[in-house]
Design a protein around this motif. Structure first.
Motif, PDB file in Angstrom:
ATOM      1  N   CYS A  71     -28.512   1.772  24.899  1.00  0.00           N
ATOM      2  CA  CYS A  71     -27.661   0.642  25.276  1.00  0.00           C
ATOM      3  C   CYS A  71     -27.943  -0.559  24.376  1.00  0.00           C
ATOM      4  CB  CYS A  71     -27.885   0.283  26.740  1.00  0.00           C
ATOM      5  SG  CYS A  71     -26.730  -0.938  27.380  1.00  0.00           S
ATOM      6  N   THR A  72     -29.210  -0.816  24.127  1.00  0.00           N
ATOM      7  CA  THR A  72     -29.576  -1.937  23.256  1.00  0.00           C
ATOM      8  C   THR A  72     -29.048  -1.735  21.844  1.00  0.00           C
ATOM      9  OG1 THR A  72     -31.581  -2.367  24.534  1.00  0.00           O
ATOM     10  CG2 THR A  72     -31.514  -3.224  22.296  1.00  0.00           C
ATOM     11  N   GLU A  73     -29.176  -0.511  21.337  1.00  0.00           N
ATOM     12  CA  GLU A  73     -28.756  -0.220  19.967  1.00  0.00           C
ATOM     13  C   GLU A  73     -27.249  -0.342  19.785  1.00  0.00           C
ATOM     14  OE1 GLU A  73     -32.424   2.902  18.970  1.00  0.00           O
ATOM     15  OE2 GLU A  73     -30.377   3.643  19.352  1.00  0.00           O
ATOM     16  N   ILE A  74     -26.476   0.179  20.723  1.00  0.00           N
ATOM     17  CA  ILE A  74     -25.026   0.114  20.521  1.00  0.00           C
ATOM     18  C   ILE A  74     -24.481  -1.270  20.871  1.00  0.00           C
ATOM     19  CG2 ILE A  74     -24.805   2.584  20.939  1.00  0.00           C
ATOM     20  CD1 ILE A  74     -23.309   1.835  23.531  1.00  0.00           C
ATOM     21  N   THR A  75     -25.188  -2.010  21.724  1.00  0.00           N
ATOM     22  CA  THR A  75     -24.780  -3.397  21.979  1.00  0.00           C
ATOM     23  C   THR A  75     -24.895  -4.216  20.696  1.00  0.00           C
ATOM     24  OG1 THR A  75     -25.466  -3.291  24.305  1.00  0.00           O
ATOM     25  CG2 THR A  75     -25.256  -5.472  23.320  1.00  0.00           C
ATOM     26  N   ALA A  76     -25.938  -3.962  19.935  1.00  0.00           N
ATOM     27  CA  ALA A  76     -26.112  -4.663  18.664  1.00  0.00           C
ATOM     28  C   ALA A  76     -24.996  -4.312  17.689  1.00  0.00           C
ATOM     29  CB  ALA A  76     -27.473  -4.316  18.064  1.00  0.00           C
ATOM     30  N   ALA A  77     -24.495  -3.071  17.751  1.00  0.00           N
ATOM     31  CA  ALA A  77     -23.405  -2.662  16.860  1.00  0.00           C
ATOM     32  C   ALA A  77     -22.090  -3.331  17.226  1.00  0.00           C
ATOM     33  CB  ALA A  77     -23.251  -1.141  16.902  1.00  0.00           C
TER      34      ALA A  77
END
Length: 471
Positions: free
Chosen positions: A236-242
């Motif tokens: 979730c953190t990684e794709i939120t950054a994207a």
């Protein structure tokens, strides 16, 4: 049936002739492809021949003739080692894909006005309940809803698509490994815990397979991700950054500034400008326990992403009738209630059921997973007594020794009878829970057959009393 597009006039190899393989073969033929089928099981070959399909040994085929290999999800793609059909396809430069990918390509080839809405649901636990729950919500709201994939009907066996249809699909990690172009309007990743590691080469491979659910989403799509475990939190953190799509976290353990969450059984919607109380899940009889609160949060969020109103989504949660073999009450005798959770095929799934009751008479065992029931030690104080069945009985007895009373019963009929006798003798309201924490394949064809055996054993407890009453 959904005729598969993109292989008109071309030859496709199909390996694995269970439900998925035969359904895909029919859909490929309906779309204009020529198929050649094979299965190492004579029963699968016979079923295909009975339908008039061309059956030929693919180990002797000229693979340069094939445009693709349609591989059933139960067949190893990469681990423990690639299946021989995969090796032959790769050597010939033939792509390997699954039924979900065939569906995706058919959708992608359709004119925009004919493309349906698609919701994809995956995760280690809760997939089937969330899929059925979302399907129920959408259908109750008047949407033309088709539910399938890894649950019920194979995706290509569902009714053909149109622009107003909604496909709600449960997708396993095996299916995701064979999928590359699906673009779901709502993608749900419920949770991740260790499972099927032998098929994915370890935890990293398993997590990567689950993450493929989010692979092709873009602007206008919604990713719904559970954040109650560290693996999904990281994703979730990684794709939120994207920042490529709308992202709604879901939780059954904490409040959040954005997303959908449940605290002490009350569901809240924080996807808009303010937090709104949606429903009291304690009143939803078919959604007991914190794990089902996460399922409810996910289904509600996905329904909203598909355009269902908040009011209709909440009403659907409350009217959901439940799903067989998932925390299903199959009978009550006096003060003893029997709960069928046969779908709990690993320790993490069994944790959900054990956590839902203060004290249980627990039926467990079958073909054990690698971690057995060691992760459940903290819940053993809730076990009034355990009744052990199947291959895992000796292993589970060692885990329980000194921590909770147990009895080795061998088979479900004996376990149900012993558990009922002890629960009845307690003189209290009691739960007899089948939550095996094991696969079923030592004694049954699948978890459904195991659940039905439990149901029949419970029904058998009442038959002598009924015969006596008639006499």
């Amino acid at each position: 049936m959904i005729p598969v597009r993109g292989f008109e006039g071309r030859k496709v190899a199909v390996f694995g002739l269970g439900r998925t393989g035969l359904t895909a073969a029919r859909a490929l033929v309906a779309g204009g492809a020529e198929v050649v089928l094979w299965d190492e099981n004579e029963g699968g070959r016979s079923a295909a021949e009975f339908e008039g399909f061309k059956v030929a040994d693919l180990s002797k085929a000229d693979w340069s003739e094939f445009a693709a290999l349609m591989l059933s999800p139960g067949v190893p793609l990469t681990h423990p080692k690639p299946h021989w059909t995969v090796e032959m396809a790769q050597a010939a430069g033939v792509e390997v894909l699954g039924d979900i990918e065939l569906f995706a390509r058919t959708v992608n080839a359709a004119p925009p006005h004919k493309r349906p809405k698609i919701a994809l649901i995956t995760g280690t636990n809760g997939k089937s309940t969330t899929t059925a729950l979302l399907g129920h919500i959408c259908a109750s709201a008047g949407r033309d809803t088709r539910v399938g994939g890894n649950i019920g009907v194979g995706v290509l066996g569902l009714e053909d698509m149109h622009g107003g249809a909604v496909y709600v699909l449960e997708v396993s990690s095996y299916q995701l490994d064979l999928t590359s172009s699906l673009k779901p309007d709502a993608a749900v990743l419920l949770n991740i815990s260790a499972d099927h590691l032998d098929r994915h080469g370890g935890m990293d491979g398993y997590v990567a397979a689950k993450r493929r659910a989010l692979l092709n989403q873009g602007k206008g799509d919604t990713a719904i991700i559970g954040v109650d475990d560290p693996w999904c939190q990281r994703i979730c953190t990684e794709i939120t950054a994207a920042n490529r799509r709308t992202i709604w976290p879901i939780s059954a353990s904490r409040s959040m500034g954005r997303g959908v969450y449940a605290i002490q059984g009350v569901l809240y919607d924080a996807t808009g400008d303010r937090v709104v109380e949606v429903a009291d899940l304690m009143r939803a009889r078919s959604l007991p326990g914190r794990h089902n609160w996460q399922n409810a949060a996910a289904a509600y969020a996905a329904a909203r992403a598909l355009g269902v109103s908040a009011e209709d989504a909440a009403a659907g949660l409350m009217s959901f009738p439940g799903l067989a073999h998932r925390m299903e009450t199959v009978g009550t005798i006096g003060r003893v209630r029997f709960v069928n959770d046969s779908k709990a095929t690993n320790a993490d799934a069994a944790r959900q059921a054990l956590s839902s009751y203060p004290r249980v008479y627990w039926i467990a065992g079958g073909k054990p997973k690698s971690d057995g029931i060691a992760p459940l030690h903290d819940l053993f104080p809730r076990v009034a007594k355990a009744y052990l069945i199947g291959e895992a009985a000796d292993q589970f007895a060692q885990e329980l020794e000194g921590r909770a009373p147990y009895e080795q019963c061998g088979v479900i009929d004996a376990a149900v009878a012993a558990a009922f006798a002890d629960a009845k003798a307690s003189g209290e309201d009691a739960i007899v829970l089948l939550s095996p924490a094991c696969a079923s394949f030592d004694q049954f064809s699948d978890f459904e057959a195991r659940g039905e055996a439990f149901r029949h054993a419970v029904e058998g407890l009442t038959r002598p009393a009924l015969r006596g009453a008639r006499a």
